[in-house]
Design a protein around this motif. Structure first.
Motif, PDB file in Angstrom:
ATOM      1  N   ASP A  35      -3.326   8.330   8.906  1.00  0.00           N
ATOM      2  CA  ASP A  35      -2.790   6.981   8.746  1.00  0.00           C
ATOM      3  C   ASP A  35      -3.916   6.005   8.409  1.00  0.00           C
ATOM      4  O   ASP A  35      -4.146   5.713   7.247  1.00  0.00           O
ATOM      5  N   LEU A  69       0.843  -1.191   0.000  1.00  0.00           N
ATOM      6  CA  LEU A  69       0.000   0.000   0.000  1.00  0.00           C
ATOM      7  C   LEU A  69       0.878   1.239   0.000  1.00  0.00           C
ATOM      8  O   LEU A  69       2.007   1.218   0.494  1.00  0.00           O
ATOM      9  N   ALA A  70       0.325   2.318  -0.547  1.00  0.00           N
ATOM     10  CA  ALA A  70       1.043   3.584  -0.641  1.00  0.00           C
ATOM     11  C   ALA A  70       0.346   4.629   0.219  1.00  0.00           C
ATOM     12  O   ALA A  70      -0.887   4.684   0.279  1.00  0.00           O
ATOM     13  N   HIS A  71       1.153   5.457   0.874  1.00  0.00           N
ATOM     14  CA  HIS A  71       0.611   6.565   1.670  1.00  0.00           C
ATOM     15  C   HIS A  71       0.710   7.834   0.822  1.00  0.00           C
ATOM     16  O   HIS A  71       1.793   8.181   0.349  1.00  0.00           O
ATOM     17  N   ILE A 103       3.377   9.797  -3.558  1.00  0.00           N
ATOM     18  CA  ILE A 103       3.328   8.923  -2.385  1.00  0.00           C
ATOM     19  C   ILE A 103       4.586   9.197  -1.567  1.00  0.00           C
ATOM     20  O   ILE A 103       5.672   9.336  -2.122  1.00  0.00           O
ATOM     21  N   ALA A 108       5.686   3.692   1.160  1.00  0.00           N
ATOM     22  CA  ALA A 108       4.921   2.492   0.830  1.00  0.00           C
ATOM     23  C   ALA A 108       5.369   1.400   1.782  1.00  0.00           C
ATOM     24  O   ALA A 108       6.479   1.442   2.317  1.00  0.00           O
ATOM     25  N   TRP A 126      -4.308   5.132   3.407  1.00  0.00           N
ATOM     26  CA  TRP A 126      -3.445   4.436   2.455  1.00  0.00           C
ATOM     27  C   TRP A 126      -4.274   3.990   1.249  1.00  0.00           C
ATOM     28  O   TRP A 126      -5.495   3.915   1.298  1.00  0.00           O
ATOM     29  N   THR A 127      -3.586   3.665   0.156  1.00  0.00           N
ATOM     30  CA  THR A 127      -4.245   3.326  -1.089  1.00  0.00           C
ATOM     31  C   THR A 127      -3.381   2.382  -1.911  1.00  0.00           C
ATOM     32  O   THR A 127      -2.192   2.222  -1.628  1.00  0.00           O
ATOM     33  N   LYS A 150      -5.679   0.148   7.273  1.00  0.00           N
ATOM     34  CA  LYS A 150      -4.898   1.243   6.707  1.00  0.00           C
ATOM     35  C   LYS A 150      -5.502   1.816   5.418  1.00  0.00           C
ATOM     36  O   LYS A 150      -5.407   3.007   5.168  1.00  0.00           O
ATOM     37  N   ILE A 151      -6.114   0.957   4.597  1.00  0.00           N
ATOM     38  CA  ILE A 151      -6.526   1.344   3.247  1.00  0.00           C
ATOM     39  C   ILE A 151      -7.807   2.179   3.264  1.00  0.00           C
ATOM     40  O   ILE A 151      -8.629   2.071   4.191  1.00  0.00           O
TER      41      ILE A 151
END
Length: 157
Positions: A36, A24-26, A123, A126, A40-41, A137-138
């Protein structure tokens, strides 16, 4: 009526010590700095006019991570996020060192109404997460992608 935006991305997964993990990427930039859980995505971005969604997913993943995965892409069911954005996604098995990922950047006026332009990475970090952690998180709408990936992999086992 304005059209909702459409994005495409890749959900990279791996098995670490027998445990399924997803990358996942922040999101970078000032708006997500202190967010937080739920922020995430999957690495994703907008599909260009006339561009194939799968091609856009691979392109966006490369732009946001610096990686060009070469594994088999597993189509996942598109999801609709809270703001109306539709996200087309594919899962791909692979691994990387998240600390070495390099993201493209964007520029915005920051602070607002300051007249100053600042550049931020799309981002800022990650990480691989096990599924229970990833589901916290997502972005809430993207949880369905994790559930579907797990279901597909269980059927293949």
């Amino acid at each position: 009526m304005a059209q909702s935006k459409v994005s495409a991305g890749l959900l990279m997964y791996r098995y670490e010590a027998g445990t399924l993990q997803v990358l996942l990427a922040h999101p970078g930039g000032p708006y997500f700095r202190k967010k937080d859980e739920g922020a995430w995505t999957i690495p994703k971005g907008e599909i260009n006019e006339g561009e194939d969604a799968q091609h856009a997913a691979v392109r966006e993943f490369a732009e946001e991570t610096g990686l060009s995965p070469d594994g088999k892409l597993l189509a996942l069911t598109p999801i609709k996020q809270k703001g109306g954005k539709v996200v087309h996604a594919w899962a791909v098995e692979g691994t990387c060192d998240p600390c070495t990922l390099v993201s493209n950047t964007f520029t915005i006026e920051w602070p607002p109404k300051s007249g100053r332009q600042q550049t931020f990475p799309e981002i800022d970090r990650a990480e691989f997460f096990d599924l229970p952690t990833a589901q916290r998180k997502i972005n809430a709408a993207q949880v369905a992608l994790l559930v579907e990936l797990q279901s597909i992999l269980e059927k293949e086992a």
